[in-house]
Scaffold this active site. Structure first.
Site, short mmCIF file in Angstrom:
data_model
loop_
_atom_site.label_atom_id
_atom_site.label_comp_id
_atom_site.label_asym_id
_atom_site.label_seq_id
_atom_site.Cartn_x
_atom_site.Cartn_y
_atom_site.Cartn_z
N ARG A 175 0.74 -1.15 -0.05
CA ARG A 175 -0.04 0.02 -0.15
C ARG A 175 0.94 1.42 0.01
O ARG A 175 1.85 1.34 0.74
CB ARG A 175 -0.96 -0.20 1.10
N ASN A 201 1.46 7.72 0.84
CA ASN A 201 1.58 9.00 0.07
C ASN A 201 2.17 8.86 -1.23
O ASN A 201 3.51 8.68 -1.21
CB ASN A 201 2.07 10.04 1.18
N PRO A 202 1.73 9.05 -2.34
CA PRO A 202 2.32 8.80 -3.68
C PRO A 202 3.35 9.79 -3.84
O PRO A 202 4.42 9.39 -4.39
CB PRO A 202 1.27 8.79 -4.50
N GLN A 235 11.08 9.01 -2.61
CA GLN A 235 12.00 7.93 -2.31
C GLN A 235 12.60 7.08 -3.45
O GLN A 235 13.68 6.74 -3.28
CB GLN A 235 11.21 7.09 -0.85
N GLY A 270 8.02 -1.48 2.64
CA GLY A 270 9.19 -0.25 2.79
C GLY A 270 9.47 0.26 1.30
O GLY A 270 9.42 -0.60 0.57
N VAL A 271 9.71 1.56 1.21
CA VAL A 271 10.18 2.02 0.05
C VAL A 271 11.46 2.92 -0.04
O VAL A 271 11.95 3.14 -1.04
CB VAL A 271 9.09 3.06 -0.45
N GLY A 272 12.09 2.83 1.27
CA GLY A 272 13.34 3.65 1.21
C GLY A 272 14.45 3.18 0.60
O GLY A 272 15.38 3.98 0.08
N GLU A 273 14.64 1.78 0.51
CA GLU A 273 15.95 1.35 0.21
C GLU A 273 15.91 0.55 -1.31
O GLU A 273 16.94 0.40 -1.90
CB GLU A 273 16.59 0.45 1.23
MO1 MOS Z 1 18.99 2.15 6.83
S1 MOS Z 1 20.84 1.57 6.16
O1 MOS Z 1 18.30 0.74 7.33
O2 MOS Z 1 18.97 3.53 7.68
#
Ligand code: MOS
Length: 753
Positions: free
Chosen positions: A641, A644-645, A651, A715-718
């Site tokens: 999900r 916030n697009p 990200q 998650g979307v950060g990495e």
């Molecule tokens: Mo990240 S490397 O899990 O802040």
């Protein structure tokens, strides 16, 4: 139309009046662009002094002398902290009870174990005085030869890699699979040391009041930081108040308390006044972690139809001489491609560097560069289009574990990104495309993946009789927009319009929100927030449905829903009343509840949980000078999900630009004789600027996941960094016919043919 994820792609029960799914701008954006956001180093408590680190200019040896007298004689210098007078700690900074407890250099002795290690702290009335005092220390050293390269020390197999994964794993018989293969490839790739280089350097303002400690410092994990400091100083965690309202990036380097941050606290202890300590850019190349270099060898076997018969992925990595973080690079091959036989292994050497650390997609970023390059080589060896080859080897279940995926919309990612990019017109052979200016043009692709992790978190929610709500959790926003996404989840959880919601986070006196790391913060703290909201609404519904004066009387807790500050009957939404009316009739000013979140062990056992994506890259290469430019990037990602697009896309953009950076720019260069990093500054440690990345698109692919958590959040950060560097490298090959095997890709490597 895939570029905008509208509300109509959200499940029905969240559609109407829902904050989740809205492309809201950052709640803290206005403060940041107007300079109103207070970062750690902006604080200036009464009586504050300035601390400046003196750091080692050698990689290995011992400090023989420091001219403390000269430093103290300088006007404005108040004190010099060295191993001789550093206040006592309750535990040894080299103690390590768990993998998240990194050994710290806190002036425990005169030893030097890496360049830029702290060797003294000078405290002054002004920053200038302390800086000058540090320069006057003129250290003399006993210097030992530095070990700096992947072959400079005896290799060994570490006990665990990453967060303790087995360093050697296999399923099936890889050697047999390679032997029976119709086509085989073997290739070795090297990736360099990289440094996090967050815009905001590590900084701390520390003030003691007896045994109570007040701290302003950026942290990706407030409760963990609080616990670490409590252990070091032998005080109760609740005596420590950490404020971390804004971080100027972290990327893993602010996940754990670093040595310099603790030295700021020690300096404040020593002088009995508040102290500020801010790292200079070059001082961040050592004591606050980095991404370790790797050398990775892949051997792939394919049958006559291009199906993998074996995948063997070996990674050599490095760690410091005194601690244990090992980049889990080879583990990238556990997840992506189906093969009857898979083996992954790691070995490591210990170097005279600061301890490496988690850095955005630790393991996946480095490992996927090698894997995605090797897959491209394998496809070409089989005479197949790289996308067709990946689809031929599509993993219907997680290859290493054999578990089904909780959800996996990777096929849709491949298709949507390929269509958008125009991949179908790509010639198979390299060096066939040129643009109007004569530049060699190449198209490459890579697959992105990152695990959907959850940790533990708590949140507290309050509804007030004026119809407003409050949500509190000690969450961290590194700049990714977490506070906006959390406020959206909170508004929906409390059934409020978002402008009626106050959201508080970034402080250690709020409920523990776990860490902003492992791309798990939105899922973890988000679920705690969601559950806290649900707990308050349940209490409110109990009040209303038991009250004869309420239109909700007798509806039962399950029979009501919360929206727009009202409880409504599910069977007749025209009947309902405001939260304020319910509370006022009950004689309550407010009502509160709390929620927790953690990963569900049963789901973890049953399913492999990952986000997926596909990245396509276009590069142009100067045929005479070998200069590479990325001209176009298209990524499509499926990560459950979308809260916030706008922020999710941001990200992905950031991750993909990190991928470009990995492929073409970033590298910490170590001088072989001194062991010092030669480019410990942002002028010579290259990262992309706008001109380096002209066009980036991120497509948000719809994905429902009923197993990761109740909201279906991954998650979307990495993930964005994981497929992109390989895609760029593969595009460089397609443009030039030269296979990049050393990163960042160098002009001289392209001209070597
Ligand atoms: Mo990240 S490397 O899990 O802040």
């Amino acid at each position: 139309m895939t570029l905008e994820l509208g509300l109509n792609q959200q499940p029905a029960h969240l559609r109407q009046g829902s904050s989740i799914g809205q492309p809201l701008t950052r709640r803290d954006g206005f403060l940041k662009v107007t300079g109103g956001a207070v970062y750690a180093a902006d604080n200036h408590p009464e009586g504050m002094l300035y601390a400046v680190l003196a750091v080692s200019s050698i990689a290995r040896g011992r400090v023989l002398s420091l001219d403390v007298e000269a430093a103290k004689a300088y006007a404005g210098v108040v004190e010099v902290m060295t191993p001789q007078n550093r206040p006592a700690l309750a535990i040894d900074p080299d103690a390590k009870d768990n993998p998240f407890m990194f050994r710290l250099d806190l002036l425990q002795n005169d030893g030097v174990r890496y360049p830029n290690q702290s060797i003294a702290v000078v405290i002054g009335e002004t920053l200038e005085a302390a800086t000058e005092g540090a320069a006057l220390l003129s250290p003399r050293y006993e210097v030992l030869p530095a070990r700096v390269g992947l072959d400079d020390a005896e290799s060994f197999v570490p006990r665990g890699v990453g967060v303790g994964n087995p360093p050697v794993q296999h399923k099936g018989d890889v050697e047999a699979g390679l032997q029976s293969a119709a086509t085989r490839i073997e290739a070795t790739y090297e990736t360099p040391a990289q440094y996090h280089n967050a815009m905001e350097p590590h900084a701390i303002v520390a003030a003691w009041d007896g045994d109570r400690l007040s701290i302003d410092t950026p942290s990706q994990g407030l409760a963990m930081a609080q616990g670490r400091i409590a252990g070091l100083f032998g005080i109760a965690p609740e005596n420590i108040h950490i404020r971390s309202p804004f971080l100027g990036g972290g990327f893993g380097s602010k996940g754990m308390m670093s040595g310099p941050q603790v030295l700021g606290i020690l300096a404040a202890r020593l002088v009995g006044r508040p102290v500020k300590l801010v790292l200079r850019r070059e001082q961040m190349y050592g004591p606050v972690g980095h991404r370790a270099p790797t050398r990775q060898t892949l051997r792939l076997g394919m049958d006559g139809e291009g199906r993998l018969t074996a995948v063997d992925h070996h990674a050599r990595t490095t760690s410091s001489t005194f601690d244990d973080f090992f980049e889990p690079a080879a583990d990238a091959s556990h997840t992506l491609y189906a093969s009857p036989a898979i083996a992954t292994s790691h070995d490591a050497v210990r170097l005279d560097t600061g301890t490496p650390l988690f850095m955005r997609a630790p393991g996946e970023a480095t490992g996927s560069i090698a894997l995605e390059s090797a897959i491209d080589e394998a496809a070409y060896a089989c005479g197949m289009d790289p996308l067709e080859f990946r689809l031929r080897n599509y993993a219907e279940v997680e290859p290493m574990s054999g578990k089904p995926f909780s959800s996996k919309a990777l096929r849709e990612c491949y298709q949507q990104a390929a269509d958008r990019f125009g991949w179908a017109s790509r010639p198979l052979q390299p060096r066939l495309m040129r643009d109007a200016d004569g530049f060699l043009t190449g198209w490459g692709m890579g697959t992105a993946t990152f695990p959907a992790l959850m940790f533990q978190a708590e949140a507290r929610a309050v509804l007030k009789s004026d119809g407003s709500g409050l949500m509190e959790t000690g969450a961290q926003d590194m700049g990714q927009g977490a506070w906006t996404a959390f406020a959206q989840i909170a508004a929906d959880g409390l059934g409020l319009d978002i402008d009626r919601l106050e959201f508080r986070a970034g402080s250690s006196d709020l409920p523990n929100a776990g860490i902003a790391g492992g791309s798990g913060h939105t899922a973890t703290a988000g679920m705690a927030i969601h559950n806290a909201g649900a707990a308050v609404i349940a209490k409110l519904a109990d009040l209303a449905t038991a009250d004869e004066a309420s239109p909700l009387f007798g509806a039962g807790n399950e029979g009501v829903l919360a929206r727009g500050g009202r409880l409504l009957r599910r069977d007749d939404e025209s009947r309902g009343e405001t939260y304020g009316d319910i509370l006022t009739r009950a004689g309550l000013k407010e009502i509160e509840g709390s929620g927790k979140a953690a990963s569900d062990p049963a789901s973890l056992e049953a399913y492999a949980m990952h986000a997926h994506g596909a990245v396509f890259a276009e590069v142009k290469v100067d045929p005479d000078f070998g200069q590479v430019r990325v001209t176009r990037l298209v990524g499509a990602f499926a990560a459950g999900r979308v809260i916030n697009p706008r922020l999710v896309r941001s990200q992905y953009y950031g991750g993909m630009i990190w991928g470009v950076s990995f492929a073409l720019q970033e590298e910490a260069v170590t001088d072989r004789r001194s062991g010092r990093i030669q480019n410990a500054n942002l002028a010579e440690y290259h990262v992309p600027v706008n001109a380096d990345v002209p066009s980036v698109e991120a497509i948000l692919v719809h994905e429902d996941d009923p197993h990761v958590n109740a909201l279906g959040i991954k998650g979307v950060g990495e993930i964005g960094v994981t497929g992109t560097a390989g895609a760029v490298a593969n595009a460089v090959w397609h443009a030039t016919g030269v296979r990049p095997r050393r990163f960042p890709i160098r002009i001289e490597d392209l001209l070597a043919r």
